[in-house]
Structures are given as structure tokens and as C-alpha cells.
Design an enzyme around this catalytic site. Structure first.
Site, PDB file in Angstrom:
ATOM      1  N   GLU A  58       1.135  -1.724   0.339  1.00 45.42           N
ATOM      2  CA  GLU A  58      -0.275  -0.140  -0.051  1.00 45.42           C
ATOM      3  C   GLU A  58       0.958   0.853   0.198  1.00 45.42           C
ATOM      4  OE1 GLU A  58      -2.857  -0.755   3.326  1.00 45.42           O
ATOM      5  OE2 GLU A  58      -3.726  -1.542   2.207  1.00 45.42           O
ATOM      6  N   GLU A  86      -6.597  -7.715  -0.240  1.00 46.42           N
ATOM      7  CA  GLU A  86      -6.818  -8.030   0.924  1.00 46.42           C
ATOM      8  C   GLU A  86      -8.485  -8.012   0.471  1.00 46.42           C
ATOM      9  OE1 GLU A  86      -5.006  -5.146   3.546  1.00 46.42           O
ATOM     10  OE2 GLU A  86      -3.099  -6.136   2.416  1.00 46.42           O
TER      11      GLU A  86
END
Ligand code: GAL
Length: 681
Positions: free
Chosen positions: A154, A317
């Protein structure tokens, strides 16, 4: 870019696995493998944040634990998505080389801690990352379990240290060549902000410059480029050692409204990854919106991330239950995990991967949802829900690699969003550009029409209808592209707060850009910003709709008036118009209307086209049908996003992949129930 595909025929099911947190618990590590099989999970992301386990002291590399896990997963028939560990660095590194740490926008140097707080310019950080990435590539490049590389985690944020300032100046020099050009683009003389030496340029700061819009916009562009540059350095050894293994990095959304992540321009980043993957955490069962409305937003963002590369993507995710970082961390109600998993697949994901496989024992994520809870039991509801998803993914695996085909596109532009959010004017709370796009998208989502959410750089010609509401920033290039699109027969919708500034955030001097005036057959004169309680009315084909927040005042120059304002000093003035331009049509929506208008307006347009989507299944509101297609088959995902049983009518006969039977006629969908239907083309 070479096309690299996943060497895997299954839909991916599994997720982030952190054995590095459990090295002192051999029984747990052993049990993981048993539980993985039971949960029908096959794909595990290893090594995210594992740097301190991989290199506990400088130059002392410990790969044995990872060797053992990779082998064990392989023996189980599983696959590994192997991460580079750069998302968090070990304490020894920050202590010895403080330059690796970030400097905040207020110029405060950060301490070691948290994660994601490294400087993207630091030569030492880049060197350390290159060393460990090369070792990973050399050691695991030909490991049979290696499926894909997961770069860092991320990526996000920015650093304002001296090294980053210098890189920013270099970036600006190559963009503008001369200070005259830069000063013009940034409107330098305003408040005496003319720059006379490159060294005077500083990144935006709350204790310094934060009013020069061109600077802020360029800084955001630089941060995207700088992050991509860092990523590209990360992947050099991986590409050398494993030229055929696909590479991804996990993208995000800004969660409350599930709008696109704001700080990086993913349309640029997506060009550099083989497969787009992202982390999706909707707040299901919240107390501010209905499930179906949140489902629409999930649809929108997934369609955006799918459209970035116009190919299936991966959910890297999601949580099998609740998270730990929403304001309220509610667990998923029975049925929701299956439903939300099917929705990902329906919008083009080839995976359902979780954060996280096993709940950690300590620190901030010890109560974050996981497949395996602290009690290590496979009897838990959440574990059983995951297993059920695993079983269904096996049954529907033929949808892998199939895509969605859309003839409607909505344009989302990161840069325009940055510029609009920076613009002083309009109203602070109601700009809401991405949320406005969601509302336009909703009119199509409710009718099961496939939509691509694209950025302005995408090819538009293949679409019958392109929606570009609130496209505040439009370069000449974008305007010309839209002009060609309509000229060649395309249908374009624009709205209030569009085409007001160019690519450096300077206002157009011709009034509304002349080309836009010609395309839409109107000239925009003013934007009236309303107070939150103010309302106007749209009079449209004998009906009345509420208008709030924004009303554009404009004159027609050839367009036909479809609707007028009902109140205020511009009562009777045009509010909705259409213009014939070339072989196409251009619609302009002057005010921010209630949803009912968008639904009715688009319904009339939709009737003129034969858009791909569902025509074979009728259903009540709150049930969504999404389509994926292969060369030979259509796959219909029927999903009940309501808290009631619903009845759907299958007007044709289908094969249902999960129950393995032919079905047609009326079918009852339980609360949150789903069907996956196949039909030969
Ligand atoms: C993601 C992150 C994971 C984990 C997760 C919790 O943003 O990549 O490492 O922290 O959030 O929801």
C-alpha cells in the site's frame, strides 16, 4: 508492456500470512497447514513487513524460516505471492541511517515506528531495498510455489526532506525548463509568489506555501512519479531473475465512501504493474446507508480498478469478519461474507484474499478479523464462512480470466479531483466529485448495465455513452479528445463545475473553452453555489426534481433545452440541454439533482442503446446482477443486497454453478443470497 499472467487455473483464495510473527510457536506453524487445507485456501502472501525476520541485523540474512514455509505451502499444493519487505524497515536501519525516515509536511523529522514512513528518495533506503529484493529474487525466483511478486505494501504518503525537495526541483526543471514558464503556470505574481531561483521552491506545507494551486498539483504529480520510480527500482532484480512472474502492488480506497485512494494517481501507477490488485474494506451493516447503497459503491470502485487495465484484477485483501480501524468494527452478518466475495468476482476479481490468515497475538491488529482466531479453532463461524467461500470458488473457477464488456464509461480523473479539492470557491463540504460519480454510476448499476470507470487517458471510441460529470480540470488535449468522440458519433454527458481550469489549474480566458461551447452548444456563465438548506427545482418534461448545492447559469448557443430552473433569479433559464454535434450528441446537466432525475434521465438514454448487461433476469431493487463473459459463455452473478428474502424471475433457463443444476422461472434468494448462472452465448 509484456503480458504476464498468473500461472494458476484456480481463483485465488487465501491471503496475508505472517509466519514471521510465530517463529517461536512451532505447533501453530504446523497447524497452519492443516487449517489452510480445511479452509479451502490455497494462496498465501508471505513476507509483507517481514524485514526484521529476514535481516535481523545489518547484512545478517535469515531465510531458513521462509524456505521452510514456501516448501510447506508448495507440498500442500498451494501458491505463494511473495512480498518485498519495504513497507516497514527494521529498527537497526532507522537507528544507523536516520535519512531513511520521512520528514512530514511541517518539516518535522519522524521517529522510527509504525510503518510506511520511509523516504522514497533516500539513496540508502533504495540500496537496502535493492539488496534484500535481489536476495529474495535469487533465492525464490525458481521456487515452484512462487506465483507473483507483491511489491511493498500500500504505497502512499510523501516525504519533505531535503533530498525530496531536491528531487522535486529536478522534476520541475525537466517539466518547465525555465522559471518563466513555471511562474506563468503557477501564476507567480499573485501575492508576490514569483520564483527567481529554483532553490526557492519548497514542497507545500501548512507552515509555508499552501495557496499556489499549480504548485500543489505538481507536488502531487511528483509524489506519484517518485513513488512509481521507487517501485521501479524495487522491481529491477525481480524482473532480471524472474522475467515471467507477474508483479503487483496493492492499491487502496478511501474507506468511508469507498472513493478512489486520493494521494496517488493509480491510472499512472497501473501502467507499471502486470495485474492490478487492491485492498477492499467496506463497512458492511453500517448505520448511515443501506446495504444496497454501499454495494453500489463497492461496484463502482471495483469497476474503476478493473478498468485501469481493462482486465481481471485481484482482491489482495479483504476481511472475513470485521477490521480494527473503522470507527466501529462490526463483524459480517451470516451470509455477508459469501455475498461480498461473490461481488468481487462479479466485478472482475480473480481472487478473494484476506488480511489476514491468523489473528496476531499482540499489537494493533490483534483484534482484526482473520480466518483463524486466537482459539485456533476450525469450528468458528468465520472459519466456516471462509471455507464455504473456498468451496464456491472451486465450483465457479471457470469464470477466472473472463472479463466484463461495457459500452458505457464514466470518467474519473485523479488530477481533476486534486485540483477541485484544492480550489477555494464553491462550497467546502459539497464538492464531492467521486461521490457524484457514484450517483451517476448508480443509475446503471441498478439496471445491471456493465460500466467501465475510466480515466481521461483511456480510449473512448468503443463506448456508446461517456459520462464526464464534474470534470473540473480539462486540458486542451482532453477537450479535443471529447470533441472527436462526439464528432464521431459518441454520446457525452457533462455537468456543472466542468472544464473550468487547464492542466496547471489556470482558469480558461475565453470563458468556457470555445471547443466545449461548440460541443455542448452552450456558454457557461456562472456557477451558483447553494447553502446546504437551499433548494431549486428542475422542470423537466412536465416533471419536477429537486436541485441542491450547485446550479450552472448558462446560455444556449444552438443546444435544445430539455429542462429549466424552477426558482430564483434564473427561473425559466436552461438547466438541462442536448446538442447535436457531428454525428453525436452532447448533454449538459446544469444543476446537482436528486437521484430520481439521474435515474429517469439515463433511463431515456438507455432505451436508445443495447448495452451489455442483464436482460434475462428481473428482480426487485436491491438485487444486483453483474455479468462476466468468456468467448463462449455469459456468467450472471445474482446478488441480494437486502435484509429480506427476494424473488427473482429467470426468463431463460440457466445452469447454476454452485448447486450444479438447471434452473429457470421464479427463484427465491435468501437474505444476502447469491446465484452464479451460466448461459451459452
Ligand atoms: C491494510 C494493510 C494490511 C492491514 C490491513 C488491516 O491496509 O495493507 O497490512 O493492516 O490494512 O485492515
Amino acid at each position: 508492456m509484456t503480458k504476464r499472467r498468473l500461472a494458476e487455473s484456480r481463483l485465488l483464495h487465501g491471503g496475508d500470512y505472517n509466519p514471521d510473527q510465530w517463529l517461536q510457536y512451532p505447533d501453530i506453524l504446523k497447524d497452519d497447514l492443516r487449517l489452510m487445507k480445511l479452509a479451502k485456501t490455497t494462496t498465501f502472501t508471505l513476507g509483507v513487513f517481514a524485514w526484521s525476520a529476514l535481516e535481523p541485523t545489518e547484512g545478517n540474512f535469515q531465510f531458513e524460516w521462509l524456505d521452510e514455509r514456501m516448501d510447506a505451502i508448495h507440498q500442500m499444493g498451494g501458491k505463494v505471492i511473495l512480498a518485498t519487505p519495504s513497507g516497514a524497515r527494521p529498527a537497526w536501519m532507522s537507528e544507523k541511517y536516520p535519512e531513511v525516515l520521512r520528514t512530514a509536511e511541517n518539516r518535522q523529522k519522524l521517529l522510527h515506528g509504525g510503518r510506511h514512513n520511509h523516504c522514497f528518495s533516500s539513496p540508502i533506503y533504495r540500496e537496502k531495498v535493492a539488496i534484500i529484493n535481489r536476495k529474495l529474487a535469487e533465492r525464490y525466483g525458481s521456487h515452484p510455489a512462487l506465483l507473483m511478486w507483491h511489491i511493498s505494501n500500500e504505497y502512499g504518503g510523501d516525504c519533505h526532506c531535503d533530498l525530496c525537495q531536491e528531487n522535486f526541483r529536478t522534476w520541475l526543471k525537466s517539466k518547465y525548463s525555465t522559471l518563466d514558464q513555471l511562474n506563468h503556470a503557477w501564476w507567480g505574481p499573485f501575492w508576490s509568489h514569483t520564483i527567481t531561483n529554483w532553490s526557492q521552491i519548497e514542497s507545500p506545507s501548512s507552515i509555508g506555501e499552501n495557496m499556489v494551486h499549480g504548485l500543489t498539483l505538481d507536488w502531487k504529480r511528483f509524489v506519484t512519479d517518485q513513488t512509481i520510480d521507487f517501485y521501479q527500482q524495487e522491481i529491477i532484480p525481480l524482473r532480471e531473475q524472474t522475467p515471467n512472474i507477474p508483479i503487483t502492488t496493492n492499491f487502496m480506497a478511501d474507506t468511508h465512501d469507498l472513493i478512489p485512494f486520493q494521494s496517488l494517481n493509480y491510472s499512472e501507477f497501473a501502467k507499471h504493474v502486470d495485474i492490478v490488485s487492491w485492498d477492499c474494506y467496506p463497512a458492511w451493516h453500517n448505520d448511515w446507508e443501506e446495504t444496497k447503497d454501499l454495494a453500489m459503491k463497492v461496484g463502482f470502485i471495483n469497476d474503476l480498478y478493473r478498468s485501469l487495465k481493462q482486465q481481471p484484477f485481484l482482491i489482495m485483501e479483504c476481511t472475513p469478519s470485521g477490521v480494527n480501524w473503522h470507527d466501529v468494527n462490526k463483524t459480517k452478518r451470516p451470509g455477508m461474507h459469501m455475498l461480498s466475495s461473490m461481488q468481487f468476482i462479479a466485478h472482475g476479481s480473480d481472487s478473494v484474499l484476506y488480511f489476514q490468515w491468523r489473528k496476531s497475538r499482540g499489537s494493533s491488529e490483534k483484534f482484526h478479523g482473520a480466518v483463524v482466531d486466537h482459539d485456533n479453532s476450525e469450528q468458528n463461524r468465520v472459519f466456516q464462512d471462509v471455507k464455504a467461500v473456498g468451496e464456491v470458488l472451486e465450483k465457479i473457477k471457470e469464470v477466472k480470466d473472463t472479463n466484463k464488456h461495457a459500452k458505457v464509461a464514466i470518467i474519473y480523473d485523479w488530477e481533476s479531483n486534486w485540483a477541485l479539492n484544492d480550489a477555494q470557491g464553491f462550497a467546502k463540504a459539497t464538492k464531492q466529485y467521486p461521490q457524484t460519480l457514484q450517483k451517476h454510476y448508480s443509475s446503471f448499476w441498478k439496471r445491471d448495465i456493465s460500466v467501465d470507470v475510466v480515466t481521461p487517458s483511456h480510449e473512448l471510441d468503443k463506448y456508446d455513452l461517456v459520462l464526464a460529470p464534474m470534470l473540473y480540470l480539462m486540458s486542451e488535449e482532453i477537450i479535443t479528445k471529447l470533441e472527436k468522440y462526439v464528432q464521431n458519433g459518441g454520446n457525452l454527458v457533462s455537468s456543472y463545475i466542468s472544464g473550468l481550469v487547464n492542466e496547471t489549474d489556470l482558469a480558461y480566458l475565453s470563458g468556457w473553452p470555445t471547443k466545449l461551447q461548440n460541443i455542448f452548444g452552450i456558454d457557461v456563465k456562472e456557477t451558483d453555489t447553494l447553502y446546504p438548506k437551499d433548494r431549486n427545482v428542475l422542470q423537466y418534461k412536465g416533471r419536477h426534481y429537486e436541485i441542491k448545492d450547485y446550479c450552472t447559469l448558462f446560455e444556449t448557443k444552438g443546444a435544445s433545452v430539455l429542462g429549466t430552473y424552477g426558482e430564483d433569479f434564473y427561473q425559466g433559464n436552461p438547466a438541462v440541454t442536448v446538442n447535436d454535434f457531428g454525428k453525436g450528441k452532447a448533454y449538459f446537466l446544469g444543476g446537482r439533482t436528486e437521484q430520481a432525475f439521474l435515474d429517469d434521465f439515463y433511463q431515456e438514454l438507455i432505451e436508445n442503446f443495447n448495452f451489455p448487461g442483464n436482460k434475462a433476469i428481473s428482480h426487485p431493487l436491491g438485487v444486483s446482477v453483474q455479468l462476466r463473459e468468456s468467448e463462449t459463455h455469459h456468467y450472471y452473478f445474482v446478488m441480494n443486497f437486502t435484509e429480506k428474502k427476494q424473488h427473482v424471475e429467470l426468463k431463460e433457463s440457466f445452469y447454476e454453478l454452485v448447486s450444479e443444476r438447471d434452473i429457470n422461472g421464479e427463484v427465491e434468494l435468501p437474505i444476502y443470497g447469491t446465484l452464479v448462472l451460466r448461459k451459452e452465448k
